[in-house]
Scaffold this active site. Structure first.
Site, PDB file in Angstrom:
ATOM      1  N   ASP A 189       0.864  -1.182   0.000  1.00 23.90           N
ATOM      2  CA  ASP A 189       0.000   0.000   0.000  1.00 23.90           C
ATOM      3  C   ASP A 189       0.900   1.231   0.000  1.00 23.90           C
ATOM      4  OD1 ASP A 189      -1.904   1.936   0.302  1.00 23.90           O
ATOM      5  OD2 ASP A 189      -2.821   1.103   2.095  1.00 23.90           O
TER       6      ASP A 189
ATOM      7  N   ASP B 216      -2.568   2.330  -6.339  1.00 23.30           N
ATOM      8  CA  ASP B 216      -1.536   2.380  -5.299  1.00 23.30           C
ATOM      9  C   ASP B 216      -1.556   1.191  -4.342  1.00 23.30           C
ATOM     10  OD1 ASP B 216      -3.968   3.151  -4.233  1.00 23.30           O
ATOM     11  OD2 ASP B 216      -3.094   4.567  -2.823  1.00 23.30           O
ATOM     12  N   GLU B 217      -2.328   0.149  -4.646  1.00 21.02           N
ATOM     13  CA  GLU B 217      -2.387  -1.017  -3.772  1.00 21.02           C
ATOM     14  C   GLU B 217      -2.356  -2.290  -4.601  1.00 21.02           C
ATOM     15  OE1 GLU B 217      -5.451  -1.059  -0.772  1.00 21.02           O
ATOM     16  OE2 GLU B 217      -5.699   1.110  -0.911  1.00 21.02           O
TER      17      GLU B 217
END
Length: 360
Positions: A17, A112-113
């Protein structure tokens, strides 16, 4: 029952993350702002909302999904930067390249993960902890960005673990620690438990995962439908393993909406239309396949994607609507829906016929 904690002990997941991703990417080009409260989003004049805020701004109460006008009232010195999705997508492609140095099983949940399965990987003697540490160091060295990581024998637990040491930290849950970790875990940490679901759980006396016992299943199913059983499974450390093999496949349909959707009822209506098209595709496959799962996908206005699924032996309207409500209830505040997807997993019937010939 598939996917118990005992079976999961052989699997290893890393959840990466990125820390305040959009802002962090912007600060690569504006390092002089690194000590300022910074956010990315639309302007107050355009009735915009905050997409991401750095941790300095968050100390003032600024958060994702908040109206930009409210953010400026909370933090008058807030530096607001416009959203540049092309820049963030370029960094995501670089992240993907880094992750695939360690495993080809990479599943991005948003820009973003990402969840990485590293079961059986030879590097670092197969240590998921060491792999995660090396990934974080590589991301910082090559991209100048920091990432938090969670390591666990279950994918959803790895995601929860990634939030435990943010920003720029790592948290590891070993197989022997799963039960103890879950016992003390607030049920609101379970993916899929939003305010509405928690209200039901709290009314049943379930505030920690250890409270969601087997005797609660009838009540959970009564008030939450198929989602209630999902919650019980996750509180017990049960996560169904991904199926593999060429005889199991997914058949689906999706549609990008002409305008972003802000109402659940509109999403449900669109799902009904998608169901009609999907039923035609299922019919075209003939009688050689059995349906095993229903899946719903929502892509939001910030381009993040959420998916969920449930076991089913047909394309079931009730199940599909329950899954959509689950995703809707757990979306971040302020996000609207730009794409809706519906699919089923199917298994070739001949396999079941062959398996019936063998003794149990």
């Amino acid at each position: 029952m598939a996917g118990t904690t005992a079976g999961a002990s052989e699997r290893k997941f890393i959840y990466i993350d990125m820390d305040s991703f959009f802002v962090s990417v912007e600060l690569l080009d504006a390092p002089h702002l690194s000590h300022c409260p910074v956010a990315v989003g639309g302007t107050a004049a355009e009735r915009g909302v905050i997409s991401t805020a750095n941790y300095i701004a968050r100390k003032f109460g600024v958060k994702s999904g908040m109206a930009t006008a409210t953010a400026h009232r909370l933090c008058p010195d807030l530096v607001l930067l416009p959203t540049r999705f092309e820049a963030y997508e370029a960094i995501t492609r670089k992240l993907d390249e880094i992750f695939r140095r360690y495993t080809d099983k990479v599943e991005f949940q948003s820009l973003d993960e990402a969840a990485l399965e590293v079961t059986g990987q030879a590097c670092f003697n197969g240590s998921a902890t060491h792999i995660a540490a090396h990934i974080r160091a590589t991301v910082q060295q090559e991209l100048g960005l920091t990432a938090s990581a969670g390591v666990a024998p279950l994918k959803y637990l790895a995601k929860i673990a990634s939030e435990m040491r943010k920003p720029n930290g790592m948290f590891v849950i070993t197989p022997s620690q799963v039960r103890g970790f879950l016992d003390e875990l607030d049920v609101r940490k379970i993916p899929g438990v939003g305010p509405k679901t928690y209200a039901v759980l709290e009314n049943l006396g379930c505030r920690q995962c250890k409270d969601v016992t087997e005797d609660k299943i009838p009540a959970l199913m009564r008030y939450l439908g198929v989602h209630g059983f999902y919650v019980w499974e996750r509180c017990q450390g049960i996560e169904e393993a991904d199926e593999g093999g060429s005889d199991i496949k997914s058949v689906g349909i999706e549609r990008t909406l002409p305008s972003d959707c802000d109402a659940l009822c509109d999403c449900l209506e669109e799902l009904d239309r998608l169901s009609q098209g999907l039923r035609e595709r299922i019919a075209d496959m003939g009688d050689d396949y059995l349906i095993t799962k229903n899946l719903v996908k929502l892509k939001f206005s910030d381009f993040s994607i959420s998916t969920t699924e449930a076991s089913a032996n047909r394309l079931c309207t009730h199940t599909v609507q329950s899954l959509c409500r689950l995703l809707w209830d757990t979306r971040r505040e302020g996000r609207s829906v730009r794409l809706i997807g519906l699919s089923v997993k199917v298994r070739r019937k001949v396999l079941d016929d062959i398996q019936m010939a063998f003794p149990w």
